[in-house]
Each structure stands twice: as structure tokens, then as C-alpha cells.
Scaffold this active site. Structure first.
Site, mmCIF file in Angstrom:
data_model
loop_
_atom_site.group_PDB
_atom_site.id
_atom_site.type_symbol
_atom_site.label_atom_id
_atom_site.label_comp_id
_atom_site.label_asym_id
_atom_site.label_seq_id
_atom_site.Cartn_x
_atom_site.Cartn_y
_atom_site.Cartn_z
ATOM 1 N N ASP A 39 0.848 -1.193 0.000
ATOM 2 C CA ASP A 39 0.000 0.000 0.000
ATOM 3 C C ASP A 39 0.885 1.245 0.000
ATOM 4 O OD1 ASP A 39 -3.209 0.554 0.955
ATOM 5 O OD2 ASP A 39 -1.794 2.224 1.131
ATOM 6 N N ILE A 40 0.478 2.251 -0.762
ATOM 7 C CA ILE A 40 1.274 3.467 -0.902
ATOM 8 C C ILE A 40 1.279 4.287 0.400
ATOM 9 C CG2 ILE A 40 -0.498 5.091 -1.755
ATOM 10 C CD1 ILE A 40 1.501 5.749 -4.055
ATOM 11 N N ASN A 97 -12.910 -3.243 2.473
ATOM 12 C CA ASN A 97 -13.895 -2.175 2.567
ATOM 13 C C ASN A 97 -14.833 -2.301 1.374
ATOM 14 O OD1 ASN A 97 -12.707 -1.074 4.888
ATOM 15 N ND2 ASN A 97 -11.177 -0.025 3.646
ATOM 16 N N GLU A 105 -12.463 3.267 -1.275
ATOM 17 C CA GLU A 105 -12.075 4.431 -2.082
ATOM 18 C C GLU A 105 -11.656 4.072 -3.502
ATOM 19 O OE1 GLU A 105 -10.841 8.021 0.591
ATOM 20 O OE2 GLU A 105 -9.289 6.493 0.686
ATOM 21 N N VAL A 106 -11.103 2.887 -3.690
ATOM 22 C CA VAL A 106 -10.666 2.484 -5.042
ATOM 23 C C VAL A 106 -11.662 1.446 -5.572
ATOM 24 C CG1 VAL A 106 -8.814 1.470 -6.427
ATOM 25 C CG2 VAL A 106 -8.241 2.936 -4.482
ATOM 26 N N HIS A 110 -10.128 -5.049 -3.432
ATOM 27 C CA HIS A 110 -8.797 -5.264 -2.845
ATOM 28 C C HIS A 110 -8.951 -5.748 -1.417
ATOM 29 C CE1 HIS A 110 -9.983 -1.041 -2.687
ATOM 30 N NE2 HIS A 110 -9.399 -0.954 -1.505
ATOM 31 N N HIS A 112 -6.985 -5.895 2.083
ATOM 32 C CA HIS A 112 -5.861 -5.340 2.831
ATOM 33 C C HIS A 112 -5.302 -6.436 3.738
ATOM 34 C CE1 HIS A 112 -6.848 -0.911 2.272
ATOM 35 N NE2 HIS A 112 -8.034 -1.440 2.013
#
Ligand code: 5GP
Length: 125
Positions: A39-40, A97, A105-106, A110, A112
Site C-alpha cells: 500500500d502506498i 472495505n 475508495e478504489v 482489494h 488489505h
């Protein structure tokens, strides 16, 4: 801003562009079903995202539409990544999420993976 999970898949979302190699990522694993990268903005000493190769907006979209081999292959990949990261002992946390209340948000599914420290509260906000 959280996404609207009812919208059609956006081929130009950030993770789609990472999958196509148009944007860089710090890759930790890939196979025919999944890509995993750091993750960025890490929220833990280990914070890795695992995404399916297929165009799924969310967990809801994935579990409705993905064929069984993609669901099995993706879930096996998540397990394999945790073992390769070495977080399986003493343990880790997985989070997905989904949509507005989930604060996704994306708009590409995904998972995590959080690890590298002790987690306590389940939900902290
Ligand atoms: P969400 O809130 O949708 O579950 O989480 C999106 C995650 O994607 C966030 O943790 C965020 O830091 C991460 N992220 C957003 N853009 C990028 C990017 O371009 N590269 C990487 N590696 N992670 C990103």
C-alpha cells in the site's frame, strides 16, 4: 471519497492501471488470479493489498459475478501472500472495505493485509 459500488467497472481506476503496467507498484506476488503490492500509505508495519486480475468493483461484485475458479484462486493467493510475507505467525488482519459505509475508495476489489504488530480494537473510529 467512498465509491458508489453500483456503478459499472471503471477501466481507468488506479488498480486497473497498475494491473495493465501503466502505473508502478511495489509488487510482492502475482499469479494468474491475483496481484499483490505494498500500500502506498501503509497503516501498519506490513500493509499489502491483494487484487484480483478480473474487473470487479467490490467484494459484492466479485462474489456475485466471479466464476468459482477465480474466487478460489484469489482466496488461495491471499493466503499464499500472507505466508510469503511471514505474517502467518504470530498472525495478521485482513480487511475488505465495501461501498460507502465501508469507506471503499478504489473501485477495484482489494484485500488489505495488515501485519507486523499487535492489533487490539476491531474498529477504531
Ligand atoms: P480502500 O479505502 O479503498 O479500502 O483502500 C484503498 C487503499 O489503496 C488505501 O489504503 C490507499 O493507500 C491505497 N492506494 C491508493 N492509491 C494507491 C496507489 O496508487 N498505489 C498503491 N500501492 N496504493 C494505493
Amino acid at each position: 471519497m467512498p465509491i458508489d459500488p453500483r456503478l459499472p467497472y471503471d477501466e481507468n481506476n488506479i488498480f486497473a492501471r497498475i494491473l495493465r503496467g501503466e502505473l508502478p507498484c511495489n509488487k510482492v506476488y502475482e499469479d494468474e488470479f491475483a496481484l499483490a503490492f505494498h500500500d502506498i500509505r501503509p497503516q501498519a508495519p506490513v500493509h499489502v493489498l491483494v487484487i484480483p486480475r478480473g474487473p470487479y468493483v467490490s467484494w459484492d461484485d466479485f462474489t456475485l459475478k466471479a466464476p468459482d475458479d477465480e474466487i478460489a484462486g484469489f482466496n488461495r493467493a491471499v493466503g499464499k501472500v500472507t505466508r510469503e510475507l511471514g505474517v502467518d505467525r504470530p498472525g495478521y488482519r485482513l480487511m475488505i472495505n465495501m461501498g460507502g459505509h465501508g469507506h471503499q475508495e478504489v473501485p477495484h476489489l482489494h484485500v488489505h493485509i495488515f501485519g507486523g504488530r499487535q492489533f487490539r480494537c476491531m474498529i477504531c473510529d
